[in-house]
Design an enzyme around this catalytic site. Structure first.
Site, PDB file in Angstrom:
ATOM      1  N   MET A  76       2.618   0.997  -0.083  1.00 41.02           N
ATOM      2  CA  MET A  76       1.480   1.676  -0.685  1.00 41.02           C
ATOM      3  C   MET A  76       0.312   0.724  -0.949  1.00 41.02           C
ATOM      4  O   MET A  76       0.469  -0.494  -0.932  1.00 41.02           O
ATOM      5  CB  MET A  76       1.910   2.341  -2.004  1.00 41.02           C
ATOM      6  CG  MET A  76       2.958   3.429  -1.824  1.00 41.02           C
ATOM      7  SD  MET A  76       3.451   4.212  -3.365  1.00 41.02           S
ATOM      8  CE  MET A  76       1.945   5.124  -3.774  1.00 41.02           C
ATOM      9  N   HIS A  77      -0.862   1.306  -1.158  1.00 44.14           N
ATOM     10  CA  HIS A  77      -2.058   0.639  -1.691  1.00 44.14           C
ATOM     11  C   HIS A  77      -2.805  -0.241  -0.693  1.00 44.14           C
ATOM     12  O   HIS A  77      -3.950  -0.611  -0.963  1.00 44.14           O
ATOM     13  CB  HIS A  77      -1.720  -0.235  -2.909  1.00 44.14           C
ATOM     14  CG  HIS A  77      -0.817   0.400  -3.906  1.00 44.14           C
ATOM     15  ND1 HIS A  77      -1.091   1.617  -4.493  1.00 44.14           N
ATOM     16  CD2 HIS A  77       0.358  -0.014  -4.439  1.00 44.14           C
ATOM     17  CE1 HIS A  77      -0.122   1.920  -5.347  1.00 44.14           C
ATOM     18  NE2 HIS A  77       0.773   0.952  -5.328  1.00 44.14           N
ATOM     19  N   ASP A 235       6.042   4.767   0.049  1.00 46.03           N
ATOM     20  CA  ASP A 235       7.458   4.403   0.179  1.00 46.03           C
ATOM     21  C   ASP A 235       8.313   4.851  -1.000  1.00 46.03           C
ATOM     22  O   ASP A 235       9.473   5.241  -0.810  1.00 46.03           O
ATOM     23  CB  ASP A 235       7.612   2.903   0.422  1.00 46.03           C
ATOM     24  CG  ASP A 235       6.904   2.026  -0.607  1.00 46.03           C
ATOM     25  OD1 ASP A 235       6.349   2.556  -1.593  1.00 46.03           O
ATOM     26  OD2 ASP A 235       6.893   0.799  -0.416  1.00 46.03           O
TER      27      ASP A 235
END
Length: 490
Positions: A76-77, A235
């Site tokens: 992520m991110h 995830d």
């Protein structure tokens, strides 16, 4: 019917092919470089993700038969930037990159936590995407001026496969640009960061088909142009699908290097305390809460390998015999702590040793300290209104029956272990099945496909003893936090 789940991790891409009954047919993994620097920078090349994913698809599809759908789980991110010709403008800035503290301070202190919580349901953390965008804007204006598309790691692979510029609500929740409650981009946050809706992908639910494989991608991957591309998710949310954590009252406990407590929720809520419980959209279409303790199995690894100089964790645990009565406490803050303290200066500590303290007491304290930290997270999540009844445990630490029972006792939850250990990649394959129409929704798919192999029920005697010891554990951080800060300044 065959589906493929693709997990774009930090060290490798993992692919798993499954049939409609959830049987794993094949798995493939491909490593790619991670660029880490002394100044806290952490980056990867999106082109590497695509090269290794395409190569992995060629291998996994060879002689496999028609693949109905592909979906994704992704780290992520991470910030991926493309120009008007779809060229990658710079390496992706990853979730574990620490360069954005100044941008987080600006967002949390000048814009204000209240504004962020009202418009995105979360405060700014260095891992999130919006601070990364601000960093590029502040430090690489020539690149920022060329940005045409902003996307997340898994979405770059979906784009290369389908030509569709898309993301899903769960992954978008970690960008600090999404109004999580409304499940739409926040115009307020976009204005603060300085980006437009046109630069952001179209939003889908994780289980929705967004398109099919392009002819160009089919030639590179071995997939058919009839193969559906399903949006996928972040995830943690997709890993929760792979564990069947899709209904109110269920949570997953991940005992990896860090520890994650993930709780599925039907209703939206925001944590306004410093604990910074994440309020994100779930891959089911509803919501989830998530808290992180930064050194879970990592604490046990440090204790055994660095201090005791052994890799035989099982032998060390065989000597533990004071369940619920150990006088030694351990604060597992070896990497600082996120939930509930959000304190990068927090440090690890043993407290309560005496002349009779044994090696086994210290080992037990490490396992208990991590478990108490997870209870910290669970307490905050319950304060937000979540009615948690069952936990499913995953990660390397879950291999220890002793630790599983300890978590059941300390959290006072029934703890379950599952047959599948494929994690987020398996969850992505489940989402692909829903997108292909094999199951009508994520809940139905998980009910049919997730198999429980072992259950740990709280022992009332041990649980009652831990209930008495937990307030002592929570008092220790309060007593030591000023000293931790001074230690970091020395």
């Amino acid at each position: 019917m065959i589906t493929i789940g693709i997990d774009i991790g930090t060290s490798a891409v993992k692919l798993v092919a499954v049939d409609e009954k959830g049987a794993v047919l094949r798995t493939v993994s491909r490593d790619y470089p991670l660029y880490m620097y002394d100044n806290g920078f952490s980056e990867q090349a999106p082109e590497d993700w695509w090269e290794k994913t395409a190569d992995g698809l060629l291998e996994i599809t060879k002689g496999l038969g028609e693949v109905a759908a592909v979906s994704f789980s992704g780290q992520m991110h991470g910030l991926v930037l493309l120009d008007e010709n779809d060229n990658v403008l710079r390496r992706a800035i990853l979730w574990n990159d620490q360069r954005t503290q100044a941008q987080c301070d600006y967002l949390n202190n000048e814009i204000g936590r209240d504004v962020l919580l009202a418009n995105s349901a979360n405060i700014a953390l260095t891992g999130f995407t919006a601070p990364k965008i601000l960093w590029v804007k502040d430090n690489e204006p020539e690149i920022f001026a060329k940005v045409k598309k902003i996307m997340l790691p898994k979405d770059y692979i979906a784009y290369k496969l389908s030509g569709v510029f898309c993301t899903d609500y769960s992954d978008a929740s970690g960008m600090l640009l999404l109004d999580v409650k409304k499940q739409d981009w926040s115009d307020k946050m976009l204005n603060i960061v300085g980006v437009t809706r046109e630069q952001l992908p179209k939003l889908y639910h994780s289980y929705e088909a967004v398109g099919t494989v392009t002819a160009a991608a089919a030639s590179e991957t071995g997939l058919s142009t009839a193969t559906k591309i399903v949006a996928g998710g972040g995830d943690q949310a997709v890993g929760a699908v792979g564990s069947g954590i899709v209904s109110e009252g269920m949570c997953s406990v991940s005992l990896g290097t860090s520890g994650v407590l993930f709780v599925a929720a039907d209703n939206f809520a925001v944590d306004t305390s410093p604990a910074a419980i994440h309020a994100f959209c779930h891959s089911t279409g509803r919501y989830h809460f998530m808290g992180v303790t930064l050194a879970a199995a990592g604490s046990n690894k440090w204790w055994c390998e660095e201090i005791l100089q052994t890799t035989d964790y099982g032998v060390e645990q065989k000597k533990i015999d004071k369940i619920g009565t150990n006088p030694v406490f351990f604060l597992p803050y070896l990497s600082g702590e996120r939930t509930p303290h959000n304190d990068s200066t927090a440090r690890g500590a043993f407290v309560g040793m005496n002349a009779t303290t044994t090696r086994a007491d210290m080992t037990q304290a490490v396992l208990e300290g991590v478990s108490f930290s997870l209870r910290d997270i669970l307490t905050r999540v319950r304060d937000l209104g979540a009615n948690v009844t069952t936990a499913r445990i995953i990660g390397g630490g879950a291999k220890s029956p002793l630790w599983c029972q300890m978590i059941a006792d300390i959290l006072r939850l029934k703890v379950e272990k599952m047959q599948s250990e494929e994690g987020p990649a398996f969850g992505a394959a489940i989402l692909a099945m829903v997108g292909a129409g094999v199951y009508k929704n994520v809940e139905e798919a998980c009910s049919a496909l997730i198999e429980i192999t072992e259950t740990f029920v709280p022992n009332e005697t041990a649980a009652a003893s831990y209930d008495k010891r937990y307030p002592i554990y929570t008092s220790l951080y309060t007593a030591l936090k000023d000293s931790f800060r001074e230690i970091c300044e020395v």
